[in-house]
Design an enzyme around this catalytic site. Sequence first.
Site, short mmCIF file in Angstrom:
data_model
loop_
_atom_site.label_atom_id
_atom_site.label_comp_id
_atom_site.label_asym_id
_atom_site.label_seq_id
_atom_site.Cartn_x
_atom_site.Cartn_y
_atom_site.Cartn_z
N THR A 1 8.90 6.03 -9.39
CA THR A 1 8.57 6.17 -10.91
C THR A 1 8.79 7.48 -11.66
O THR A 1 8.30 8.31 -11.50
CB THR A 1 7.55 5.56 -11.12
OG1 THR A 1 5.96 7.17 -10.98
CG2 THR A 1 7.04 4.40 -10.01
N ASN A 2 9.17 7.17 -13.27
CA ASN A 2 8.75 8.68 -13.58
C ASN A 2 8.29 9.46 -14.09
O ASN A 2 8.25 10.55 -13.98
CB ASN A 2 9.89 8.72 -15.75
CG ASN A 2 11.11 7.86 -15.49
OD1 ASN A 2 12.21 7.42 -14.25
ND2 ASN A 2 11.55 7.73 -16.14
N ILE B 1 11.74 -6.00 -2.38
CA ILE B 1 12.92 -5.71 -1.99
C ILE B 1 14.68 -6.24 -2.84
O ILE B 1 15.03 -7.46 -2.75
CB ILE B 1 13.18 -5.81 -0.55
CG1 ILE B 1 12.00 -5.41 0.20
CG2 ILE B 1 14.79 -5.50 -0.31
CD1 ILE B 1 11.67 -3.92 -0.52
N GLN C 1 -2.65 16.49 -13.49
CA GLN C 1 -1.55 15.98 -13.68
C GLN C 1 -0.61 16.00 -15.37
O GLN C 1 0.01 16.38 -15.14
CB GLN C 1 -1.58 14.66 -12.99
CG GLN C 1 -1.79 15.11 -11.79
CD GLN C 1 -1.49 13.64 -10.51
OE1 GLN C 1 -1.37 12.06 -11.36
NE2 GLN C 1 -1.46 13.65 -9.63
N SER D 1 0.82 -1.07 0.23
CA SER D 1 -0.13 -0.13 -0.19
C SER D 1 1.06 1.76 0.01
O SER D 1 0.39 2.71 0.23
CB SER D 1 -1.35 -0.07 1.38
OG SER D 1 0.02 0.09 2.67
N PHE E 1 12.10 2.34 -10.42
CA PHE E 1 12.35 2.06 -9.59
C PHE E 1 13.07 3.15 -8.83
O PHE E 1 13.52 3.99 -10.15
CB PHE E 1 12.73 0.61 -8.88
CG PHE E 1 13.95 0.66 -9.39
CD1 PHE E 1 15.25 -0.47 -9.40
CD2 PHE E 1 15.01 1.60 -10.15
CE1 PHE E 1 16.38 -1.29 -9.77
CE2 PHE E 1 16.33 1.18 -10.58
CZ PHE E 1 16.96 0.00 -10.78
N GLU E 2 13.44 3.49 -7.64
CA GLU E 2 13.66 5.11 -6.98
C GLU E 2 12.90 6.22 -7.59
O GLU E 2 13.39 7.05 -7.84
CB GLU E 2 14.96 4.84 -6.57
CG GLU E 2 15.83 4.09 -6.82
CD GLU E 2 17.54 3.92 -6.92
OE1 GLU E 2 18.03 5.46 -6.70
OE2 GLU E 2 18.50 3.39 -6.87
N GLY F 1 4.18 2.33 -2.18
CA GLY F 1 4.62 2.45 -3.38
C GLY F 1 5.19 3.84 -3.78
O GLY F 1 6.20 4.32 -2.96
#
Length: 636
Positions: free
Chosen positions: A447-448, A236, A545, A206, A444-445, A208
């Site tokens: 999302t764009n 992970i 957005q 729940s 990851f790290e 991200g």
Amino acid sequence: MNSLKLSKSLRQIYRRNNWQNVNTFQTIIRCQSNSPKVAADGAESAAKRERRPVETTQSFVMNLFCGEGKVQQQFPYPQVLSPEDIQTVEMVTEPMVRTWKPEDALRFEENHAYDEKLWTMLKEMGSFGIQVPPEYGGIGFNNTQTGFLAEITGRYDLSLAVTFAAHQSIGYKGILLYGTDAQKQKWLPDLAAGNRIACFCLTEPSAGSDASGIQTKAVLSADGKHYVLNGSKIFITNGGIAEVFTVFAKTPVTVGSETKDKVTAFVVEKGAGLTAGPPYKKMGIMASNTTEVFFDNVMVPVENVLGEVGGGFKVAMNILNNGRFGMGGTLAGSMRTCIAKATEHANTRTQFGDKLSTFGDIQEKIARMSLKHYVTESMTYMLSGMMDKGYGDYQLEAAVSKVYSSDAAWYVCDEAIQILGGMGYMRETGLEKVLRDLRIFRIFEGTNDIMRLFVALTGLQYAGGHLKELQRAMNSPVANLGVILGAGTKRFARTVGLSSGPSLSEYVAPELRNNAALISKSIQDFGASVEHLLIKYNKNIIHEQMLQRRLADAAIDIYASVVVLSRASRALEKNLSSAGLERRFATLQCNEASVRIATNLSQLRGTQDLKNYSTMKEIAAEVLNNGGVVQNHPLG
């Protein structure tokens, strides 16, 4: 402006300066930014965010939202490494470069793991403790050296690059940034030696991109010596092989008479009782380990808290911001490999009696691939150089670098496969693996998509702060006449076409001044567009957005152009052997970017564009409500 009355003398000054837009200017003053929420890898109410005074930041991207071109951090292009520093990195990576075979990456992927021989060699190279200070057993590389090492690794295997990044760029980076000396002494030597592997545990089912949705909880034990940790984490990297986990959980924090759940960062050791699930079956980066991690009444000593109790959100964001420069280096290395394979094929493959390299379509592909690599490489070492020089406010530059480099790498690899044709699709060529591996970097790290919103909303919040400052000045117009006239004159000059934006000509090489003028105009137009959005939407801009994305894309293009102008100027001033090529890169980037920027900015207010956004929302609503395709099949 009922509540903010202009004095008679001030109105006369406006008239003398032919100010024709008093009503619009008054609207600007009334604009309330109210610090909209910012969505990053985790979102948090803006009222709770640490807010820097607007007048102190030197971040180019942040000031871009005010229509300003503060490029002191970008010019001259940073040169923080000596030839000896570069040689040191090459010496560290020499064993891997010398022994790596093209088929190794495919073999490791098939085995879903790295063999012990490689692991031992990487330990001997010191690859697990690149940025750990020597007193804790590491090599002590600075950020630029680390980026260069990441680039070299990215040329060979992205799975390996991800494993390294999960271990040190984020896995134990919290210990480096926030650890006490006792914590560093306890964990860093083994982590630097590769005797223990680290990982970063933030994402949950729940939670991200929205880290505020974390459900994992840590409650202080009755004796006050431990936190009892319960919950789970997903996706992970290194989760199944790690022994040291940086974990984020909600803890009750009492301030005054009120108790709230706030995120806290912990270092958790595998021996404490946590468990890892089986490795995920993934699209790419198969040799890296990715699992779920479970915490069932895991006892974590209170001395394992990283930073302050309740300060974990800041810890997480700073870890991610601090590590993003390495991703650009990794992807620059991957792109270099793709371009090498594409050019080799184009130079040797004959079709219709001519080499592929003579076809205009192939030449355009090679040129665009090379430009995207040049921009990515330029951003990577600009960012790491800024960090090594001690600049602290680089969060937007890091986000832009992450977005651009991951999008660019996907494009470059896809085009390389297209150039190779059927051979590119074959596994033995290696590019199909690179394409699958690359897909995760846009996710990851942060999302764009979220990174773009983060750039747009953070910049809008900053610009809104300036407008509120101007509003406060209008409460005492005589005392703040300089501030008010400065803003009014700037807007008036732009309105009547007397300004071409902040000049970059004094910073760039003479050969690039015409290109710089295009970007100067883009900076001015960007500031005007931000002003328009804040006037029209106020704090409700957070809900727009589709507009935010186009604003972010324009910001990315402007920053990319400035970085390229800086690097190419250095090449020309030093008369480097590649100076002519770099000038052409800068020319192409600025010419094409200025067109894209103008298009994106026009789409923020064009009547037909706004109607199109509404149409897209309506289409999406129908498809979503239907659970899929809505229209009747053409065959009935």
